[in-house]
Design an enzyme around this catalytic site. Structure first.
Site, PDB file in Angstrom:
ATOM      1  N   THR A 106      -1.967 -25.621  30.116  1.00 22.57           N
ATOM      2  CA  THR A 106      -1.555 -24.376  29.476  1.00 22.57           C
ATOM      3  C   THR A 106      -2.626 -23.292  29.543  1.00 22.57           C
ATOM      4  OG1 THR A 106      -2.364 -25.133  27.324  1.00 22.57           O
ATOM      5  CG2 THR A 106      -0.065 -25.622  27.868  1.00 22.57           C
ATOM      6  N   ALA A 125      -1.960 -37.623  35.729  1.00 24.18           N
ATOM      7  CA  ALA A 125      -0.524 -37.794  35.567  1.00 24.18           C
ATOM      8  C   ALA A 125      -0.096 -37.544  34.122  1.00 24.18           C
ATOM      9  CB  ALA A 125      -0.116 -39.191  36.001  1.00 24.18           C
ATOM     10  N   HIS A 144      11.835 -19.734  28.988  1.00 25.28           N
ATOM     11  CA  HIS A 144      13.049 -19.174  28.390  1.00 25.28           C
ATOM     12  C   HIS A 144      12.732 -18.806  26.949  1.00 25.28           C
ATOM     13  CE1 HIS A 144      16.469 -19.564  31.192  1.00 25.28           C
ATOM     14  NE2 HIS A 144      15.698 -20.465  31.764  1.00 25.28           N
TER      15      HIS A 144
END
Length: 214
Positions: free
Chosen positions: A182, A177, A123
């Site tokens: 990225t 975990a 977003h």
């Protein structure tokens, strides 16, 4: 079906519960095959599927409860032509969220833990010369759309992992975990952390994992 009945017996379910759950699993498989054309082995709980014509799922798909797969075709005045592709023998625990405005491509034999996010968009735009402003509500910020996510075959993804736009995870890699991916993770490596960094790689000659300096 026999495999699930064995599991339920091991967990001490009574006979009526076995029958009920076996019928429920069968009906779910019929539902997903009829509605989506997917050969789903099992989705054990609630699932939210949006943009089905943009989603391709291979054989023997397994997931526990609260699955959310969304191919986003529009947001505000933005229009998209997304693709979500999932290969054969995919398995995931609960609360898996996969979302795409461009492309999320997941290979064969991928295993995913609980509470995992895989998305090719955000977003807002935070990387360009004209980024989204913090004065603008996050609800109103345009979705970023220029990146994609590729997960190759035989990848293992641990619990609470976030795989973000631009990530590519190579064949046989392991994501520890709580990691955030990225960028590129090479094949046959183990990566952990925020952002995920390589801590081990597999040596084919020695047939073992070898630590690497960070």
């Amino acid at each position: 079906m026999k495999k699930f009945i064995k599991v339920l017996k091991r967990e001490n379910f009574n006979f009526l519960s076995l029958i009920f759950l076996a019928v429920k699993l069968k009906l779910r498989r019929i539902y997903y095959k009829k509605l989506f054309g997917w050969n789903v082995n099992a989705i054990l709980g609630p699932a939210y599927i949006r943009g089905k014509r943009h989603i391709t799922i291979g054989d023997n798909f397994n997931c526990r409860s609260h699955l959310w797969i969304e191919a986003v075709t529009e947001f505000g005045d933005q229009k998209f032509n997304p693709r979500i592709i999932i290969g054969n023998n995919f398995g995931a625990s609960d609360f898996l969220h996969i979302a795409a405005t461009n492309l999320v491509d997941i290979g064969n034999n991928v295993l995913v833990g609980s509470k995992v996010l895989i998305t090719d968009h955000l977003h807002g735009d935070y990387r360009s010369d004209f980024p989204s402003s913090p004065d603008e509500s996050p609800h109103d910020r345009k979705l970023s759309t220029e990146r994609l996510v590729i997960i190759e075959d035989n990848v293992l993804i641990g619990d609470n992992v976030c795989i973000l736009p631009g990530a590519r995870i190579g064949f046989g890699a392991v994501i520890g975990a709580n990691s955030v991916v990225t960028s590129d993770i090479p094949p046959k490596t183990i990566a952990v952390g925020i952002p995920a960094r390589i801590v081990k790689k597999y040596c084919d000659a020695q047939k073992k994992w070898i630590g690497v300096e960070i």
